[in-house]
Design an enzyme around this catalytic site. Structure first.
Site, PDB file in Angstrom:
ATOM      1  N   SER A 117       0.867  -1.181   0.000  1.00  0.00           N
ATOM      2  CA  SER A 117       0.000   0.000   0.000  1.00  0.00           C
ATOM      3  C   SER A 117       0.906   1.234   0.000  1.00  0.00           C
ATOM      4  O   SER A 117       1.769   1.363   0.858  1.00  0.00           O
ATOM      5  CB  SER A 117      -0.882  -0.035   1.250  1.00  0.00           C
ATOM      6  OG  SER A 117      -1.582   1.170   1.390  1.00  0.00           O
ATOM      7  N   LYS A 127      -1.451  -1.016  -4.132  1.00  0.00           N
ATOM      8  CA  LYS A 127      -2.601  -0.184  -3.747  1.00  0.00           C
ATOM      9  C   LYS A 127      -2.124   1.253  -3.642  1.00  0.00           C
ATOM     10  O   LYS A 127      -1.111   1.527  -2.994  1.00  0.00           O
ATOM     11  CB  LYS A 127      -3.147  -0.692  -2.413  1.00  0.00           C
ATOM     12  CG  LYS A 127      -4.204   0.176  -1.762  1.00  0.00           C
ATOM     13  CD  LYS A 127      -4.911  -0.604  -0.663  1.00  0.00           C
ATOM     14  CE  LYS A 127      -4.856   0.097   0.672  1.00  0.00           C
ATOM     15  NZ  LYS A 127      -5.505  -0.682   1.752  1.00  0.00           N
ATOM     16  N   LYS A 180      -3.028   5.093  -2.429  1.00  0.00           N
ATOM     17  CA  LYS A 180      -3.941   5.950  -1.688  1.00  0.00           C
ATOM     18  C   LYS A 180      -4.365   7.062  -2.641  1.00  0.00           C
ATOM     19  O   LYS A 180      -3.526   7.577  -3.412  1.00  0.00           O
ATOM     20  CB  LYS A 180      -3.244   6.543  -0.460  1.00  0.00           C
ATOM     21  CG  LYS A 180      -2.925   5.517   0.612  1.00  0.00           C
ATOM     22  CD  LYS A 180      -4.181   5.010   1.296  1.00  0.00           C
ATOM     23  CE  LYS A 180      -3.856   4.097   2.456  1.00  0.00           C
ATOM     24  NZ  LYS A 180      -5.062   3.503   3.062  1.00  0.00           N
ATOM     25  N   ASP A 209      -7.335   3.307  -2.801  1.00  0.00           N
ATOM     26  CA  ASP A 209      -7.986   3.385  -1.494  1.00  0.00           C
ATOM     27  C   ASP A 209      -8.195   4.852  -1.127  1.00  0.00           C
ATOM     28  O   ASP A 209      -7.242   5.615  -1.001  1.00  0.00           O
ATOM     29  CB  ASP A 209      -7.114   2.688  -0.439  1.00  0.00           C
ATOM     30  CG  ASP A 209      -7.775   2.624   0.936  1.00  0.00           C
ATOM     31  OD1 ASP A 209      -8.909   3.118   1.091  1.00  0.00           O
ATOM     32  OD2 ASP A 209      -7.144   2.060   1.860  1.00  0.00           O
ATOM     33  N   GLU A 219     -11.287   1.046  -2.858  1.00  0.00           N
ATOM     34  CA  GLU A 219     -11.528   0.794  -1.433  1.00  0.00           C
ATOM     35  C   GLU A 219     -12.105   2.036  -0.747  1.00  0.00           C
ATOM     36  O   GLU A 219     -11.576   3.136  -0.907  1.00  0.00           O
ATOM     37  CB  GLU A 219     -10.187   0.392  -0.792  1.00  0.00           C
ATOM     38  CG  GLU A 219     -10.288  -0.154   0.611  1.00  0.00           C
ATOM     39  CD  GLU A 219      -8.927  -0.682   1.110  1.00  0.00           C
ATOM     40  OE1 GLU A 219      -8.182  -1.312   0.319  1.00  0.00           O
ATOM     41  OE2 GLU A 219      -8.616  -0.456   2.285  1.00  0.00           O
ATOM     42  N   ASP A 254     -13.688  -1.092   3.891  1.00  0.00           N
ATOM     43  CA  ASP A 254     -12.687  -1.214   4.951  1.00  0.00           C
ATOM     44  C   ASP A 254     -13.315  -0.647   6.236  1.00  0.00           C
ATOM     45  O   ASP A 254     -13.894  -1.393   7.032  1.00  0.00           O
ATOM     46  CB  ASP A 254     -11.411  -0.452   4.516  1.00  0.00           C
ATOM     47  CG  ASP A 254     -10.327  -0.371   5.578  1.00  0.00           C
ATOM     48  OD1 ASP A 254     -10.583  -0.756   6.732  1.00  0.00           O
ATOM     49  OD2 ASP A 254      -9.205   0.093   5.272  1.00  0.00           O
ATOM     50  N   LYS A 258      -9.432  -6.631   8.516  1.00  0.00           N
ATOM     51  CA  LYS A 258      -8.343  -6.366   9.462  1.00  0.00           C
ATOM     52  C   LYS A 258      -8.758  -6.927  10.811  1.00  0.00           C
ATOM     53  O   LYS A 258      -9.815  -6.582  11.327  1.00  0.00           O
ATOM     54  CB  LYS A 258      -8.099  -4.857   9.592  1.00  0.00           C
ATOM     55  CG  LYS A 258      -7.650  -4.187   8.306  1.00  0.00           C
ATOM     56  CD  LYS A 258      -7.376  -2.719   8.506  1.00  0.00           C
ATOM     57  CE  LYS A 258      -7.026  -2.064   7.173  1.00  0.00           C
ATOM     58  NZ  LYS A 258      -6.910  -0.603   7.276  1.00  0.00           N
ATOM     59  N   GLY A 293      -3.993  -4.079   6.269  1.00  0.00           N
ATOM     60  CA  GLY A 293      -2.878  -3.797   7.175  1.00  0.00           C
ATOM     61  C   GLY A 293      -3.058  -2.477   7.903  1.00  0.00           C
ATOM     62  O   GLY A 293      -3.861  -1.631   7.516  1.00  0.00           O
TER      63      GLY A 293
END
Ligand code: OSB
Ligand code: MG
Length: 374
Positions: A136, A162, A164, A189, A214, A239, A263, A291
Site C-alpha cells: 500500500s 494499492k 492511496k 484506497d 476501497e 474497509d 483487518k 494492514g
C-alpha cells in the site's frame, strides 16, 4: 487457562518514510504490545493497532489502552478460559472498541496455540506455506515520485499495488501508474474521502482496470456505497465500514461492495475475523487481509489468517523492511518472490527481539490478574 499477569509495552518505531492518507500523515508507528502470561508460564502476544488520533476509526491508542486496563483485563482476570473463542463472548457486552478487544483476544489465541504446541496458522485451519502479498503506497507529492516508488516495489517482487487517493490526487496519479504498468494488479484506497457528488470522478476511475476501489465514501455509508456499486463495473471494497460479520451481511444484502478488506484489529480479533472470512467465501465476496502498518506481532497475526484458503487475493502485508529499519520480532518478515513465509513455530511463530524492542520502548506496565478466579 488462567492468566496471571499482563504486561503492556508501549513502543514507537520510526517509519522509513511518512505514510500519508486522505485524512492525515503518520511519521512513526506508535503501538502497545499486550503480553499475557498464564499459569504455566506461557506468553501470548497481541499488538494494539489503534492510531494516536481518532481519524481512521473512532478508537485511539489512549482510549483503547484505557478500555484494556479498566474493562478487558479485569474480565480476563476473573475467568478460567477453556478456548480462545470464549473471549469474544466475554467481551460482547462492551460496545465498539474493537481494536482494544482484538489486542487482548489475539494474545489469548497466541497463548492457546503455544499451549497446543501448534502454529497459530495451523490452529485456525490455515494450509498455505507462504502467502502472496501486496503493498500500500501513501499519497505522494507528484506523479514522478509515485512512479518511482511503484517501480521500486514491483522490482522487489510485490504482486499487487494499492494507491492511496484523495481529491486532486486521484485520476492523474492512477492514470499515470496504469499507463506505465499496463498489466499491474492495481487498486485505489480513498479512506472515505469522497461522497455522492464525486460520482463523475469515481466513474472515471472505472476505466483503469482497477482490482477494486476501497472505501470511497463515509464509514457508515452502506446505502451510498450500494448506490455507487450499482453504477460501477469496478468492485467496491469496504474497509472502515466493517466491524463485524453483521456489517458484512448488511453490505452484502444491500449490495454495498463486492470485496472486504479484513483487518483483525478493526473487527475485534480472530473469532470475528474467521466468521467474516467464512461468510465471504460462502457468499462469493472477495475477502483479503488489510494492514495497519503493523510491527512484527500484528504482522504475524495477519499472516496466520491470510494463510487460510479464503484469502486468494494478496493482502496489505508487506515485509518488515517496507516500513521499518528494524522490526521488534525475530526473525523479521522477508519478501521472497513476492511472498512471505508462514511461520511454522508455535503460536505466532516469531519471538520478540528484546534488544530492538527495548530501544524503541517508551514505557512498560505490569498488571497482576490473579484476583480470584471463578
Ligand atoms: O486504509 O488500509 C487502510 C494504513 C493505515 C490506516 C489505514 C490503511 C492503511 C494502509 C496500509 O493502507 C496497509 C499496510 O499496513 O500496508
Ligand atoms: Mg483502507
Amino acid at each position: 487457562m488462567y492468566f496471571q499477569k499482563a504486561r503492556l509495552i508501549h513502543a514507537e518505531l520510526p517509519l522509513l518514510a511518512p505514510f500519508k492518507t486522505s485524512y492525515g500523515e503518520l511519521k512513526s508507528k506508535d503501538f502497545y504490545i499486550i503480553e499475557l502470561i498464564n499459569e504455566e508460564g506461557i506468553h501470548g502476544y497481541g499488538e494494539l493497532e489503534a492510531f494516536p488520533l481518532p481519524d481512521y476509526t473512532e478508537e485511539t491508542l489512549s482510549t483503547a489502552i484505557l478500555i484494556i486496563k479498566e474493562e478487558l483485563l479485569p474480565l480476563i482476570a476473573q475467568k478460567k478460559i477453556c478456548k480462545p473463542e470464549e473471549v469474544q463472548e466475554l467481551f460482547s457486552w462492551i460496545q465498539g472498541n474493537e481494536m482494544a478487544k482484538a489486542a487482548v483476544e489475539l494474545a489469548v489465541w497466541d497463548a492457546f496455540a503455544k499451549m497446543g504446541k501448534k502454529s497459530l496458522a495451523k490452529m485456525i485451519g490455515a494450509t498455505k506455506e507462504s502467502i502472496k502479498v501486496g503493498v500500500s503506497i501513501g499519497l505522494q507529492q507528484d506523479v514522478e515520485t509515485l512512479l518511482q516508488l511503484v517501480n521500486q516495489y514491483v522490482d522487489q517482487g510485490y504482486e499487487r499495488v494499492k494507491l492511496k487517493i484523495a481529491p486532486n490526487k486521484d485520476i492523474q496519479f492512477v492514470e499515470a501508474v496504469r499507463k506505465t504498468f499496463p498489466k499491474l494488479s492495481l487498486m485505489a484506497d480513498a479512506n472515505s474521502a469522497y461522497n455522492r457528488e464525486d460520482f463523475l470522478l469515481l466513474k472515471e476511475l472505472d476505466q483503469y482496470d482497477l482490482e477494486m476501489i476501497e472505501q470511497p465514501f463515509g464509514t457508515k455509508d452502506f446505502v451510498d456505497h450500494a448506490w455507487l456499486q450499482k453504477q460501477l463495473k469496478t468492485r467496491i471494497c469496504l474497509d472502515e465500514n466493517i466491524r463485524s460479520v453483521k456489517d458484512v451481511e448488511q453490505a452484502h444484502i444491500l449490495g454495498s461492495c463486492r470485496a472486504i478488506n479484513l483487518k483483525l484489529a478493526r473487527v475485534g480479533g480472530m473469532s470475528s475475523a474467521l466468521k467474516i472470512a467464512e461468510y465471504c467465501a460462502l457468499n462469493k465476496i472477495l475477502v483479503w487481509c488489510g494492514g495497519m502498518l503493523e510491527a512484527g506481532v500484528g504482522r504475524a497475526h495477519n499472516i496466520a489468517i491470510a494463510a487460510r484458503d479464503e484469502f486468494v487475493f494478496p493482502g496489505d502485508i508487506s515485509a518488515s523492511n517496507r516500513f521499518f529499519a528494524e522490526d521488534i520480532v525475530t526473525p523479521a518478515f522477508e519478501l521472497n518472490q513476492g511472498r512471505l513465509k508462514v511461520p511454522t513455530n508455535e503460536g505466532i511463530g516469531v519471538t520478540l527481539d528484546l534488544k530492538v524492542l527495548k530501544k524503541y520502548t517508551k514505557s512498560t506496565e505490569e498488571i497482576l490478574l490473579n484476583k480470584g478466579w471463578s
